[in-house]
Structures are given as structure tokens and as C-alpha cells.
Design a protein around this motif. Structure first.
Motif, PDB file in Angstrom:
ATOM      1  N   ILE A  78       0.841  -1.215   0.000  1.00 19.87           N
ATOM      2  CA  ILE A  78       0.000   0.000   0.000  1.00 19.87           C
ATOM      3  C   ILE A  78       0.871   1.258   0.000  1.00 19.87           C
ATOM      4  O   ILE A  78       0.488   2.284  -0.559  1.00 19.87           O
ATOM      5  CB  ILE A  78      -0.962  -0.029   1.222  1.00 19.87           C
ATOM      6  CG1 ILE A  78      -1.934  -1.207   1.094  1.00 19.87           C
ATOM      7  CG2 ILE A  78      -1.723   1.288   1.364  1.00 19.87           C
ATOM      8  CD1 ILE A  78      -2.778  -1.475   2.336  1.00 19.87           C
ATOM      9  N   SER A  79       2.036   1.158   0.597  1.00 19.39           N
ATOM     10  CA  SER A  79       3.027   2.237   0.750  1.00 19.39           C
ATOM     11  C   SER A  79       2.459   3.608   1.145  1.00 19.39           C
ATOM     12  O   SER A  79       2.561   4.590   0.407  1.00 19.39           O
ATOM     13  CB  SER A  79       3.942   2.324  -0.486  1.00 19.39           C
ATOM     14  OG  SER A  79       3.383   3.025  -1.515  1.00 19.39           O
ATOM     15  N   PRO A  80       1.865   3.657   2.340  1.00 17.54           N
ATOM     16  CA  PRO A  80       1.409   4.944   2.885  1.00 17.54           C
ATOM     17  C   PRO A  80       2.608   5.752   3.357  1.00 17.54           C
ATOM     18  O   PRO A  80       3.688   5.180   3.561  1.00 17.54           O
ATOM     19  CB  PRO A  80       0.568   4.526   4.091  1.00 17.54           C
ATOM     20  CG  PRO A  80       1.230   3.255   4.558  1.00 17.54           C
ATOM     21  CD  PRO A  80       1.723   2.561   3.320  1.00 17.54           C
ATOM     22  N   ARG A  81       2.422   7.047   3.548  1.00 14.97           N
ATOM     23  CA  ARG A  81       3.515   7.849   4.111  1.00 14.97           C
ATOM     24  C   ARG A  81       3.845   7.340   5.522  1.00 14.97           C
ATOM     25  O   ARG A  81       4.994   7.201   5.888  1.00 14.97           O
ATOM     26  CB  ARG A  81       3.115   9.330   4.152  1.00 14.97           C
ATOM     27  CG  ARG A  81       4.305  10.241   4.436  1.00 14.97           C
ATOM     28  CD  ARG A  81       3.885  11.685   4.566  1.00 14.97           C
ATOM     29  NE  ARG A  81       3.342  12.212   3.331  1.00 14.97           N
ATOM     30  CZ  ARG A  81       2.662  13.365   3.247  1.00 14.97           C
ATOM     31  NH1 ARG A  81       2.461  14.089   4.330  1.00 14.97           N
ATOM     32  NH2 ARG A  81       2.192  13.777   2.100  1.00 14.97           N
ATOM     33  N   LEU A  82       2.791   7.056   6.315  1.00 17.78           N
ATOM     34  CA  LEU A  82       2.994   6.527   7.666  1.00 17.78           C
ATOM     35  C   LEU A  82       1.934   5.466   7.969  1.00 17.78           C
ATOM     36  O   LEU A  82       0.744   5.699   7.741  1.00 17.78           O
ATOM     37  CB  LEU A  82       2.893   7.658   8.698  1.00 17.78           C
ATOM     38  CG  LEU A  82       3.117   7.253  10.155  1.00 17.78           C
ATOM     39  CD1 LEU A  82       4.558   6.799  10.398  1.00 17.78           C
ATOM     40  CD2 LEU A  82       2.770   8.400  11.103  1.00 17.78           C
ATOM     41  N   ALA A  83       2.374   4.314   8.456  1.00 16.80           N
ATOM     42  CA  ALA A  83       1.437   3.272   8.891  1.00 16.80           C
ATOM     43  C   ALA A  83       1.496   3.160  10.410  1.00 16.80           C
ATOM     44  O   ALA A  83       2.572   3.233  11.007  1.00 16.80           O
ATOM     45  CB  ALA A  83       1.783   1.934   8.255  1.00 16.80           C
ATOM     46  N   ILE A  84       0.315   2.979  11.014  1.00 22.01           N
ATOM     47  CA  ILE A  84       0.209   2.913  12.467  1.00 22.01           C
ATOM     48  C   ILE A  84      -0.409   1.565  12.837  1.00 22.01           C
ATOM     49  O   ILE A  84      -1.541   1.271  12.441  1.00 22.01           O
ATOM     50  CB  ILE A  84      -0.647   4.086  12.981  1.00 22.01           C
ATOM     51  CG1 ILE A  84       0.078   5.402  12.661  1.00 22.01           C
ATOM     52  CG2 ILE A  84      -0.902   3.980  14.466  1.00 22.01           C
ATOM     53  CD1 ILE A  84      -0.831   6.494  12.269  1.00 22.01           C
TER      54      ILE A  84
END
Ligand SMILES: [Zn+2]
Ligand SMILES: [Zn+2]
Length: 270
Positions: A227-233
Motif C-alpha cells: 500500500i506504501s502509505p507515508r505513515l502506517a500505524i
């Protein structure tokens, strides 16, 4: 102005610590290992507040977030850890005459109606005898189907993902992705999540070992990479996960865009 998501609870169904558990993480002095049950709050630039799930810890969570009004609630699925705090929404009915809309899929609508008849079958239950005392939450169910839906005048794209014998709603709202309580992500949903140029992805990560109904660390990381989000939580974590230990594991693997959630933490997205 930006939209904001607050992780109200990052714990699995038991919460962490687990009642009576003597393990190192449940006994840990690090407050980052204290995890209430899974809920989140969206505070939108449109001034609307939307609650994601009504965890059994809801009252404490909304007090901590200083939430004094809600415009809508999304329920991802009907499990106890996501629904059994629903009575705490009563406090928001004292001051308002209209119902708070609750958005969920038809299966969960049915389940909530059966589990909480005093809320969702109010006309029938109180037909002969009026409500006495402290009142009940005034909530109104609205069906969500996979695809584009309007929730509190905002566009949300929903997906139904497998979770045990049932399914859970995940969603994209602008540059936010939210994926909770699922054992896998369908290719169709993956395509949408990866094309959404997400700034924030909140994602299920129960523990290190595989699980029958949840994503686990390695699988979660594989999906995050796709998915390559800027930030994953990482959220919905159990007592197998120590905050500092998982941070170190991510560091050792050279992963820079993934962090474990801490209860009460907020993140901005456009
Ligand atoms: Zn859950
Ligand atoms: Zn424990």
C-alpha cells in the motif's frame, strides 16, 4: 486546516494489561504498553466529529480526548470489543433532539438491533411503558454497502474484509486508510488502498504469530509495503507486543514508515 484521527484505543479485545495476567508486558511499567479496546475519533475540517467503533472503554476514551459532541458513528463489525460501549453515547443524547446516525453494514445493523433492543427497537420496547430515569442513546442505523458512501456529508470508500465467520468494514477517507480486524485484504481493496496515496494508514497487527482471524506482524508489514502509505500505524495489539521491542524490530528491518500506536495519539491528514 487538516483532518485529524485520534487512536482512542490500540488494544485487542482483552485490552492490555489483560485482567489477572502476570506476563512481562501486562506487568510493564511503560504506559505505552497500556492499550484500551479499539476505537478511533475523526475530527474533520468540516467541523464534524465521527467515532469509529464504540469500545467497552468508550467513556474513558472520550473523556481523555475531550470530545463533547459527535455527528456520527461508524461501526466496523459487531464484535463486543467494537460495540459494547455503545450505551456511553447516551451522554450525547441529553442535549440534542435529533438521532445520532450510526453507519454499518446490514449484517451488523441486524446484530446491533438484536443485541441492544432498548436502543434500536425503542418504539416496540417502550410502546406500553414510557422511558423512566436516565434515558437511552438516541441512535439511528444507516446501511453501508461496499463502495462509495456518504457519511456525515463526507465521502468514504468502504470495503468488506474477512474476519472469522463474518466480515469487517475498512475504509478510505481522503488520505486516511483504516483497516481493522481482518485476516486478509482482498486484491480489489489493496488496489484502492495503494492508489489512494495515503498519508496515514491505521492497520490491524494483533501479534507476531499468525492468527485465525487477524493480521499478524509479518503479514501486516507485507500489506503496508504494497500500500506504501507515508505513515502506517499498527493497532489492535495484544499482550505479545512490547512497545520498545516492536520499535527495535522495525528499526532492525530498516522500516521507517511504520510505528505502533499509542493510546491517545493523534495524526493529521489532508
Ligand atoms: Zn476487535
Ligand atoms: Zn499478559
Amino acid at each position: 486546516m487538516m483532518n485529524k484521527i485520534t487512536i482512542l484505543g490500540s488494544g485487542t479485545s482483552t485490552g492490555v494489561p489483560i485482567l489477572g495476567c502476570k506476563c512481562g508486558i501486562c506487568q510493564s511499567k511503560d504506559p505505552r504498553n497500556n492499550r484500551l479496546r479499539s476505537s478511533a475519533l475523526l475530527e474533520l475540517t468540516s467541523k464534524k466529529n465521527i467515532l469509529i467503533d464504540a469500545s467497552p472503554d468508550l467513556r474513558a476514551q472520550l473523556l481523555r480526548a475531550r470530545t463533547d459532541s459527535l455527528n456520527g458513528v461508524i461501526i466496523t463489525h459487531d464484535h463486543a470489543d467494537h460495540t459494547h460501549g455503545i450505551d456511553d453515547l447516551r451522554a450525547f443524547s441529553f442535549e440534542r433532539t435529533s438521532e445520532i446516525p450510526v453507519y454499518t453494514d446490514p449484517h451488523c445493523m441486524n446484530s446491533l438491533t438484536m443485541k441492544f433492543p432498548y436502543i434500536f427497537q425503542r418504539e416496540k420496547i417502550f410502546a406500553q411503558r414510557p422511558i423512566l430515569g436516565g434515558g437511552i442513546p438516541h441512535l439511528e442505523l444507516h446501511p453501508i454497502l461496499p463502495g462509495l458512501n456518504v457519511v456525515c456529508d463526507e465521502e468514504f470508500h468502504f470495503f468488506s474484509l474477512p474476519h472469522g465467520y463474518g466480515s469487517t468494514l475498512s475504509f478510505i477517507h481522503r488520505r486516511l486508510g483504516y483497516i481493522i480486524d481482518c485476516v486478509e485484504i482482498s486484491q480489489e481493496a489493496l488496489d484502492f488502498f495503494s492508489n489512494a496515496k495515503l498519508e496515514i494508514l491505521v492497520i490491524d497487527c494483533l501479534r507476531y504469530d499468525p492468527h485465525q482471524t487477524h493480521l499478524h506482524f509479518d503479514k501486516t508489514l507485507r500489506y503496508i509495503e504494497m500500500i506504501s502509505p507515508r505513515l502506517a500505524i499498527l493497532t489492535h495489539m495484544g499482550h505479545e507486543i512490547d512497545y520498545l521491542d516492536i520499535i527495535n524490530q522495525l528499526k532492525r528491518r530498516g522500516i521507517k514508515n511504520v510505528i505502533p500506536a499509542i493510546d491517545g495519539q493523534s495524526f493529521l491528514y489532508s
